[in-house]
Design an enzyme around this catalytic site. Structure first.
Site, PDB file in Angstrom:
ATOM      1  N   LYS A  85      -0.201 -29.801 -37.943  1.00  0.00           N
ATOM      2  CA  LYS A  85      -1.138 -30.774 -37.401  1.00  0.00           C
ATOM      3  C   LYS A  85      -0.901 -30.863 -35.896  1.00  0.00           C
ATOM      4  O   LYS A  85       0.031 -31.515 -35.437  1.00  0.00           O
ATOM      5  CB  LYS A  85      -0.922 -32.145 -38.063  1.00  0.00           C
ATOM      6  CG  LYS A  85      -2.172 -33.052 -38.092  1.00  0.00           C
ATOM      7  CD  LYS A  85      -2.608 -33.601 -36.768  1.00  0.00           C
ATOM      8  CE  LYS A  85      -1.739 -34.651 -36.170  1.00  0.00           C
ATOM      9  NZ  LYS A  85      -2.347 -35.153 -34.868  1.00  0.00           N
ATOM     10  N   TRP A 108       0.945 -32.497 -27.159  1.00  0.00           N
ATOM     11  CA  TRP A 108      -0.111 -31.838 -26.392  1.00  0.00           C
ATOM     12  C   TRP A 108       0.384 -31.082 -25.173  1.00  0.00           C
ATOM     13  O   TRP A 108      -0.384 -30.380 -24.533  1.00  0.00           O
ATOM     14  CB  TRP A 108      -1.162 -32.862 -25.950  1.00  0.00           C
ATOM     15  CG  TRP A 108      -0.612 -34.153 -25.393  1.00  0.00           C
ATOM     16  CD1 TRP A 108      -0.533 -35.347 -26.049  1.00  0.00           C
ATOM     17  CD2 TRP A 108      -0.092 -34.403 -24.078  1.00  0.00           C
ATOM     18  NE1 TRP A 108       0.012 -36.311 -25.232  1.00  0.00           N
ATOM     19  CE2 TRP A 108       0.289 -35.766 -24.022  1.00  0.00           C
ATOM     20  CE3 TRP A 108       0.101 -33.619 -22.947  1.00  0.00           C
ATOM     21  CZ2 TRP A 108       0.843 -36.343 -22.888  1.00  0.00           C
ATOM     22  CZ3 TRP A 108       0.660 -34.180 -21.803  1.00  0.00           C
ATOM     23  CH2 TRP A 108       1.020 -35.537 -21.781  1.00  0.00           C
ATOM     24  N   ASN A 109       1.655 -31.192 -24.824  1.00  0.00           N
ATOM     25  CA  ASN A 109       2.075 -30.628 -23.542  1.00  0.00           C
ATOM     26  C   ASN A 109       2.299 -29.113 -23.572  1.00  0.00           C
ATOM     27  O   ASN A 109       2.059 -28.434 -22.578  1.00  0.00           O
ATOM     28  CB  ASN A 109       3.320 -31.348 -23.003  1.00  0.00           C
ATOM     29  CG  ASN A 109       4.482 -31.311 -23.970  1.00  0.00           C
ATOM     30  OD1 ASN A 109       4.298 -31.446 -25.176  1.00  0.00           O
ATOM     31  ND2 ASN A 109       5.670 -31.120 -23.453  1.00  0.00           N
ATOM     32  N   GLU A 117      12.033 -33.833 -32.172  1.00  0.00           N
ATOM     33  CA  GLU A 117      12.272 -33.495 -30.766  1.00  0.00           C
ATOM     34  C   GLU A 117      11.470 -34.509 -29.963  1.00  0.00           C
ATOM     35  O   GLU A 117      10.249 -34.445 -29.902  1.00  0.00           O
ATOM     36  CB  GLU A 117      11.832 -32.053 -30.493  1.00  0.00           C
ATOM     37  CG  GLU A 117      12.491 -31.437 -29.269  1.00  0.00           C
ATOM     38  CD  GLU A 117      11.804 -31.853 -27.991  1.00  0.00           C
ATOM     39  OE1 GLU A 117      12.337 -32.787 -27.324  1.00  0.00           O
ATOM     40  OE2 GLU A 117      10.773 -31.286 -27.661  1.00  0.00           O
ATOM     41  N   LEU A 118      12.185 -35.456 -29.331  1.00  0.00           N
ATOM     42  CA  LEU A 118      11.537 -36.626 -28.755  1.00  0.00           C
ATOM     43  C   LEU A 118      11.679 -36.652 -27.232  1.00  0.00           C
ATOM     44  O   LEU A 118      11.570 -35.630 -26.587  1.00  0.00           O
ATOM     45  CB  LEU A 118      12.108 -37.882 -29.415  1.00  0.00           C
ATOM     46  CG  LEU A 118      12.063 -37.881 -30.953  1.00  0.00           C
ATOM     47  CD1 LEU A 118      12.737 -39.123 -31.508  1.00  0.00           C
ATOM     48  CD2 LEU A 118      10.645 -37.737 -31.466  1.00  0.00           C
ATOM     49  N   GLY A 137       7.175 -35.090 -30.095  1.00  0.00           N
ATOM     50  CA  GLY A 137       6.280 -36.089 -29.529  1.00  0.00           C
ATOM     51  C   GLY A 137       7.040 -37.280 -28.992  1.00  0.00           C
ATOM     52  O   GLY A 137       8.213 -37.171 -28.597  1.00  0.00           O
ATOM     53  N   GLU A 139      10.901 -43.005 -19.945  1.00  0.00           N
ATOM     54  CA  GLU A 139      10.282 -41.697 -19.734  1.00  0.00           C
ATOM     55  C   GLU A 139       8.863 -41.861 -19.193  1.00  0.00           C
ATOM     56  O   GLU A 139       8.002 -42.464 -19.829  1.00  0.00           O
ATOM     57  CB  GLU A 139      10.249 -40.904 -21.042  1.00  0.00           C
ATOM     58  CG  GLU A 139       9.754 -39.481 -20.849  1.00  0.00           C
ATOM     59  CD  GLU A 139       9.770 -38.678 -22.141  1.00  0.00           C
ATOM     60  OE1 GLU A 139      10.112 -37.496 -22.088  1.00  0.00           O
ATOM     61  OE2 GLU A 139       9.432 -39.249 -23.197  1.00  0.00           O
ATOM     62  N   CYS A 198       9.535 -32.688 -21.950  1.00  0.00           N
ATOM     63  CA  CYS A 198      10.594 -33.579 -22.416  1.00  0.00           C
ATOM     64  C   CYS A 198      11.903 -33.341 -21.677  1.00  0.00           C
ATOM     65  O   CYS A 198      12.746 -34.233 -21.621  1.00  0.00           O
ATOM     66  CB  CYS A 198      10.792 -33.417 -23.920  1.00  0.00           C
ATOM     67  SG  CYS A 198      11.036 -31.718 -24.443  1.00  0.00           S
TER      68      CYS A 198
END
Length: 496
Positions: free
Chosen positions: A179, A155-156, A254-255, A232, A389, A288
């Site tokens: 999605k 959502w960022n 991508e975390l 996410g 985080e 992130c």
């Protein structure tokens, strides 16, 4: 807000605007006003199945039959349409996720370049003729699309994260089911309309909306899906990785990150202060690559912290739709509560709160979900505030003695996404990046991205790369073709 003012969206599957199969929907609210402004379809397994089958049919049909050059031309058209509708997309994105309108203008204004760059690469994906060591044999390689890809985004930065996946994947010839986050679905549906207008064949890009367990999981599990690209949380990435592994699906993850922004005593301190601010308070720390661990050499530590606090104290908090605002609201209620919890954890651990440290109040924030820009000093790298985080405007300042200690602290993390180095020493600027276990290193700058340069991390920060030619390779598989030119067949019982 009156019911007639609430915008009702529909999903985009196989070139058509559709409701969820069971008619389900949910409301989405503005982070700044907390008012409902849109209603979003709530997809489930049946919708996921329909979208995947549409993507598979497009791959075997009109999309798969297009030349690479024709695919590229369609991507150029999308680029032009995004540029045309940029301000509309900016307003929707800011309304939906609360990011600064100035930040969103920069992001959305940059998106056409992604499609132009990758559209230009579409017909430059070349195989090779190999000088094989077998007599009377011709060998060559080709690169082919993986197939149906599922893109699941956070959502960022909803549009940017979607385009990071769609642009290289489409250039490589794949089809997609996108999605978006349930918190920020509107802009993805607006983007789908532009693909439709550009003339993409039905089923090439499908957008389904809803919750991870209800529609995200069925998409990841679907047997016709060849790849999942996810941005996410670390826990979400773990679940996707484990599920995808059961069917040997390709993944790009991508975390999270806990990036170290390292300031040496020879740095231009004014620039470094601005870089530290950019690293953590831009985008309200909801990124992130946030430089949430600020490592400052002991000889300048006290002076630097004073400068930093003085600069951050002047940050203008408020309505993200205003050009003058510098710090906006937290996008989701759960994240807002999480940030405040981490601030309390830091205080309990003994960190010294030099600025902020609580929810923001006042007329400028209204009823929005705001956290004051927060700076902690007296932080050790073993504290939770330095290891976990936070994903918010919370900065941990950690002192270090010399290069070796800076490297040791920076690398002492489960994550390895990004790092910053501030120095005027050329030797250090060249040597330090080699020692840092991160996928991205910025020197005398921070939080810069380009469609031309690979983006991704080491360790628990993810798998694979986005952007640049590396991203296209993530969506391709290689085929080796052998052709015998001999007039005789070799001994069938002996490997050639």
């Amino acid at each position: 807000m009156n019911a007639e003012e609430i915008k009702t969206y529909r999903m985009f599957i196989n070139g058509e605007w559709v409701d969820a199969a069971d008619g389900g929907a949910f409301d989405t609210s503005e982070p700044y006003t907390r008012k409902v402004w849109a209603r979003i379809p709530r997809a489930r397994k049946a919708d996921a199945d329909r979208a995947v089958h549409a993507a598979a049919a497009a791959l075997d049909g009109p999309w798969g039959k297009l030349t690479a050059s024709a695919r590229g031309l369609l991507m150029f058209r999308v680029a032009d349409l995004i540029a045309r509708d940029a301000e509309k997309l900016v307003r929707i994105e800011t309304r939906d996720n609360g990011k600064l309108i100035s930040e969103m203008r920069a992001q959305v204004g940059y998106l056409p370049q992604y499609f132009r760059y990758f559209g230009g690469l579409a017909d430059k994906i070349e195989g090779a003729v190999l000088p094989i060591d077998k007599a009377d044999t011709f060998n060559y390689t080709t690169h082919e699309p993986l197939g149906v890809c599922v893109a699941i985004t956070a959502w960022n930065s909803p549009l940017l994260l979607a385009v990071n996946k769609l642009a290289p994947g489409l250039a490589a010839g794949n089809t997609f089911v996108l999605k978006p986050s349930e918190f920020t679905s509107a802009s993805a549906l607006e983007l789908a309309a532009l693909f439709h207008e550009a003339g993409f064949p039905p089923g090439v890009v499908n957008v389904v909306t809803g919750f991870g367990g209800e529609v995200g999981a069925p998409l990841v599990e679907h047997p016709k899906v060849a790849k999942v690209a996810f941005t996410g949380s670390e826990t979400g990435g773990q679940r996707i990785y484990e599920t995808a592994a059961r069917d040997f699906k390709h993944v790009t993850l991508e975390l999270g990150g806990k990036s170290a922004n390292i300031v040496f005593e020879d740095a231009n301190l004014e620039n470094a202060v601005r870089g530290a601010i950019s690293g953590i308070f831009a985008a309200t720390g909801q990124t992130c690559v946030a430089g949430s661990r600020l490592l400052v050499q002991q000889s300048i530590h006290d002076e630097f912290v004073e400068r930093l606090v003085d600069f951050a104290r002047k940050a203008r908090i408020g309505d993200p739709q205003l050009d003058t605002t510098q710090v906006g609201p937290v996008t989701t209620s759960p994240q807002y509560e999480k940030i405040l919890d981490y601030i309390n954890i830091a205080k309990a651990e003994g960190a010294v709160c030099r600025l902020g440290g609580k929810a923001a109040t006042g007329p400028e924030v209204g009823v929005g979900q705001f956290v004051e820009p927060t700076i902690f000093s007296g932080v050790s790298n073993s504290m939770r505030i330095a290891q976990e985080e936070v994903f918010g405007p919370v900065l941990s300042v950690i002192p270090f003695k010399d290069e070796d200690e800076a490297v040791a602290i920076a690398n002492d993390s489960l994550y390895g996404l990004a790092a910053g180095i501030w120095t005027q020493d050329l030797r250090r600027a060249m040597a330090m990046p080699k020692r840092l276990k991160t996928g991205i290193v910025w020197v005398n700058m921070y939080r810069a991205v380009s469609y031309m340069s690979p983006f991704g991390g080491y360790k628990r920060s993810g798998v694979g790369r986005e952007n640049g030619m590396d991203a296209v390779r993530e969506y391709l598989q290689t085929k080796s073709v052998w052709i015998s030119t001999s007039t005789e067949t070799a001994d069938p019982f002996v490997i050639r």
